[in-house]
Design a protein around this motif. Structure first.
Motif, PDB file in Angstrom:
ATOM      1  N   LEU A  62       0.848  -1.279   0.028  1.00 56.19           N
ATOM      2  CA  LEU A  62      -0.032   0.131  -0.054  1.00 56.19           C
ATOM      3  C   LEU A  62       0.996   1.281   0.169  1.00 56.19           C
ATOM      4  O   LEU A  62       0.123   2.326  -0.178  1.00 56.19           O
ATOM      5  CB  LEU A  62      -0.960  -0.016   1.205  1.00 56.19           C
ATOM      6  N   GLU A  63       2.125   1.403   0.141  1.00 53.77           N
ATOM      7  CA  GLU A  63       3.069   2.128   0.404  1.00 53.77           C
ATOM      8  C   GLU A  63       3.862   2.540  -0.728  1.00 53.77           C
ATOM      9  O   GLU A  63       5.021   2.739  -0.961  1.00 53.77           O
ATOM     10  CB  GLU A  63       4.208   1.980   1.399  1.00 53.77           C
ATOM     11  N   VAL A  64       2.890   2.645  -2.097  1.00 54.75           N
ATOM     12  CA  VAL A  64       3.611   2.860  -3.420  1.00 54.75           C
ATOM     13  C   VAL A  64       3.350   4.092  -4.047  1.00 54.75           C
ATOM     14  O   VAL A  64       4.029   4.536  -5.233  1.00 54.75           O
ATOM     15  CB  VAL A  64       2.968   1.680  -4.179  1.00 54.75           C
ATOM     16  N   ASN A  65       2.683   4.993  -3.414  1.00 53.18           N
ATOM     17  CA  ASN A  65       2.146   6.208  -4.104  1.00 53.18           C
ATOM     18  C   ASN A  65       2.496   7.502  -3.279  1.00 53.18           C
ATOM     19  O   ASN A  65       2.510   7.399  -2.018  1.00 53.18           O
ATOM     20  CB  ASN A  65       0.615   6.386  -4.226  1.00 53.18           C
ATOM     21  N   ASP A  66       2.879   8.585  -3.773  1.00 51.06           N
ATOM     22  CA  ASP A  66       3.482   9.699  -3.174  1.00 51.06           C
ATOM     23  C   ASP A  66       2.044  10.371  -2.362  1.00 51.06           C
ATOM     24  O   ASP A  66       2.227  11.111  -1.140  1.00 51.06           O
ATOM     25  CB  ASP A  66       4.148  10.808  -3.832  1.00 51.06           C
ATOM     26  N   ARG A  67       0.945  10.256  -3.052  1.00 53.82           N
ATOM     27  CA  ARG A  67      -0.075  10.840  -2.475  1.00 53.82           C
ATOM     28  C   ARG A  67      -1.143   9.529  -2.232  1.00 53.82           C
ATOM     29  O   ARG A  67      -1.259   8.757  -3.098  1.00 53.82           O
ATOM     30  CB  ARG A  67      -0.803  11.532  -3.599  1.00 53.82           C
ATOM     31  N   GLU A  68      -1.834   9.615  -1.043  1.00 55.38           N
ATOM     32  CA  GLU A  68      -2.768   8.669  -0.602  1.00 55.38           C
ATOM     33  C   GLU A  68      -3.605   8.466  -1.755  1.00 55.38           C
ATOM     34  O   GLU A  68      -4.483   9.297  -2.001  1.00 55.38           O
ATOM     35  CB  GLU A  68      -3.212   8.569   0.829  1.00 55.38           C
ATOM     36  N   GLN A  69      -3.688   7.180  -2.387  1.00 54.36           N
ATOM     37  CA  GLN A  69      -5.046   6.796  -3.076  1.00 54.36           C
ATOM     38  C   GLN A  69      -5.145   5.227  -2.770  1.00 54.36           C
ATOM     39  O   GLN A  69      -4.447   4.537  -2.479  1.00 54.36           O
ATOM     40  CB  GLN A  69      -4.680   6.897  -4.502  1.00 54.36           C
ATOM     41  N   GLY A 115     -15.225   5.080   5.784  1.00 53.12           N
ATOM     42  CA  GLY A 115     -15.371   4.838   4.267  1.00 53.12           C
ATOM     43  C   GLY A 115     -15.188   5.930   3.384  1.00 53.12           C
ATOM     44  O   GLY A 115     -15.607   5.657   2.344  1.00 53.12           O
ATOM     45  N   CYS A 116     -14.165   6.753   3.965  1.00 52.73           N
ATOM     46  CA  CYS A 116     -13.706   8.078   3.246  1.00 52.73           C
ATOM     47  C   CYS A 116     -12.431   8.219   3.136  1.00 52.73           C
ATOM     48  O   CYS A 116     -11.755   8.297   4.007  1.00 52.73           O
ATOM     49  CB  CYS A 116     -14.508   9.314   3.649  1.00 52.73           C
ATOM     50  N   LEU A 117     -11.887   8.237   1.918  1.00 47.77           N
ATOM     51  CA  LEU A 117     -10.214   8.497   1.677  1.00 47.77           C
ATOM     52  C   LEU A 117     -10.156   9.944   1.672  1.00 47.77           C
ATOM     53  O   LEU A 117     -10.494  10.595   0.968  1.00 47.77           O
ATOM     54  CB  LEU A 117      -9.935   8.032   0.197  1.00 47.77           C
ATOM     55  N   ASP A 118      -9.427  10.268   2.697  1.00 48.70           N
ATOM     56  CA  ASP A 118      -8.885  11.750   2.981  1.00 48.70           C
ATOM     57  C   ASP A 118      -7.413  11.996   3.512  1.00 48.70           C
ATOM     58  O   ASP A 118      -7.409  12.326   4.558  1.00 48.70           O
ATOM     59  CB  ASP A 118      -9.854  12.401   3.900  1.00 48.70           C
ATOM     60  N   ARG A 123      -6.525   6.413   6.527  1.00 50.69           N
ATOM     61  CA  ARG A 123      -6.254   4.907   6.601  1.00 50.69           C
ATOM     62  C   ARG A 123      -6.440   4.323   8.071  1.00 50.69           C
ATOM     63  O   ARG A 123      -5.985   4.941   8.785  1.00 50.69           O
ATOM     64  CB  ARG A 123      -5.048   4.403   5.821  1.00 50.69           C
ATOM     65  N   LEU A 124      -7.235   3.392   8.011  1.00 56.34           N
ATOM     66  CA  LEU A 124      -7.140   2.577   9.466  1.00 56.34           C
ATOM     67  C   LEU A 124      -5.947   1.598   9.610  1.00 56.34           C
ATOM     68  O   LEU A 124      -5.996   0.357   9.392  1.00 56.34           O
ATOM     69  CB  LEU A 124      -8.415   1.623   9.561  1.00 56.34           C
ATOM     70  N   HIS A 125      -4.861   2.289  10.247  1.00 58.45           N
ATOM     71  CA  HIS A 125      -3.664   1.604  10.358  1.00 58.45           C
ATOM     72  C   HIS A 125      -3.606   0.461  11.139  1.00 58.45           C
ATOM     73  O   HIS A 125      -3.085  -0.462  11.017  1.00 58.45           O
ATOM     74  CB  HIS A 125      -2.514   2.560  10.579  1.00 58.45           C
ATOM     75  N   TYR A 126      -4.073   0.835  12.336  1.00 52.83           N
ATOM     76  CA  TYR A 126      -4.298  -0.176  13.530  1.00 52.83           C
ATOM     77  C   TYR A 126      -5.410  -1.031  13.400  1.00 52.83           C
ATOM     78  O   TYR A 126      -6.528  -0.637  13.138  1.00 52.83           O
ATOM     79  CB  TYR A 126      -4.271   0.479  14.847  1.00 52.83           C
ATOM     80  N   PHE A 127      -5.179  -2.491  13.488  1.00 54.17           N
ATOM     81  CA  PHE A 127      -6.571  -3.321  13.214  1.00 54.17           C
ATOM     82  C   PHE A 127      -7.530  -2.905  14.226  1.00 54.17           C
ATOM     83  O   PHE A 127      -8.779  -3.407  13.854  1.00 54.17           O
ATOM     84  CB  PHE A 127      -6.011  -4.836  13.009  1.00 54.17           C
TER      85      PHE A 127
END
Length: 281
Positions: A62-69, A115-118, A123-127
């Motif tokens: 998931l860590e492949v883009n400079d901007r979160e998408q 449910g919103c990418l901002d 991102r929900l990093h901790y499970f």
């Protein structure tokens, strides 16, 4: 790494981004089309999880883009992305939605707060955060009863990301995000959840009644600053409960040959398991 996993990894490296996404969309479309023909009694989480068997384990996909998408990658998986991909496919079937667009929308809803990418911090990093957020939206439910086997209590204390920002590409590049991550960690810390201690993960009637095939298993741990060490899906065999997971040890998605009880005993920092079930919509 076996020959098939090596070939898959080489093929992935050769794919252009467009070709890679086409590979993902073709896989998802075929999986969902096939699911429409399955009997209603099908255990969809386990069915979809087994479609990924043999696919290579790759960290940080998931860590492949400079901007979160939104990243969609069904070719390479870690334990979290395996759980998310399988959950998204399962929810698509439960909701009678069978397109690539439906899958991507569902995956985004699972992965991001509300449910919103901002941005990265959404991102929900901790499970634990993932479980709580998706439980609020009636996507999953966490089992914390009966007692036994849910006899242990986890008090969450997370701070790993804010204390180790250099380990995260986005935080290293954008240190201004660290205080926001720290506030999220503070909001999570102190929450309590019942779980099954690893001493109780045995082939018993009580455990078989508490855990079902296809449940998400979140392995709790004693590592400082973390809540969950590893994820996978429950699979019952004659000798007991096993874990279907994206395995760093095996370098691919596998059904562990040893029982989950044996697996947990081999990891001193693993303390037990939390059980999460995908809800039928």
């Amino acid at each position: 790494m076996n020959r098939l996993a090596v070939l898959l990894a080489i093929l992935t490296l050769m794919l252009s981004p467009a070709a890679a996404q086409q590979s993902d969309s073709s896989f998802v479309a075929a999986a969902l089309a096939d699911a429409r023909r399955l009997p209603a009694t099908t255990n969809y989480p386990l069915h979809f999880a087994r479609l990924f068997l043999g696919r290579p384990y790759v960290a940080h996909t998931l860590e492949v883009n400079d901007r979160e998408q939104l990243v969609t990658n069904t070719r390479e998986l870690d334990c979290t992305t395996l759980v998310e991909n399988v959950t998204a496919l399962t929810l698509c079937v439960y909701r009678n939605r069978y397109t690539w667009h439906d899958f991507k929308r569902t995956l985004l809803e699972l992965r991001y707060r509300g449910g919103c990418l901002d941005g990265y911090a959404s991102r929900l990093h901790y499970f634990t955060d993932w479980i709580d957020d998706n439980s609020r939206r009636q996507v999953v439910s966490e089992r914390q009863a009966p007692k036994p086997p849910f006899t242990a209590l986890q008090t969450v204390k997370v701070n790993y990301m804010s204390r180790h920002p250099q380990a995260y590409k986005a935080l290293k590049a954008h240190p201004e995000l660290v205080p926001q991550i720290a506030r999220q960690e503070q909001a999570l810390s102190g929450r309590q959840y019942r779980y099954i201690p690893k001493s109780q993960v045995r082939n018993t009637k009580v455990l078989r009644q508490a855990v079902s095939d296809g449940d998400i298993i979140a392995i709790t741990c004693s590592k400082p600053g973390l809540d969950i060490a590893h994820l996978g899906f429950a699979v019952w065999h004659a000798d007991g409960l096993h874990l279907l997971n994206a395995s760093q040890l095996h370098h691919k998605v596998v059904e562990e040959p040893m029982t989950l009880g044996q697996y947990l005993q081999k990891h001193p920092s693993h303390t037990g398991i939390r059980i999460i079930r995908i809800k039928k919509q």
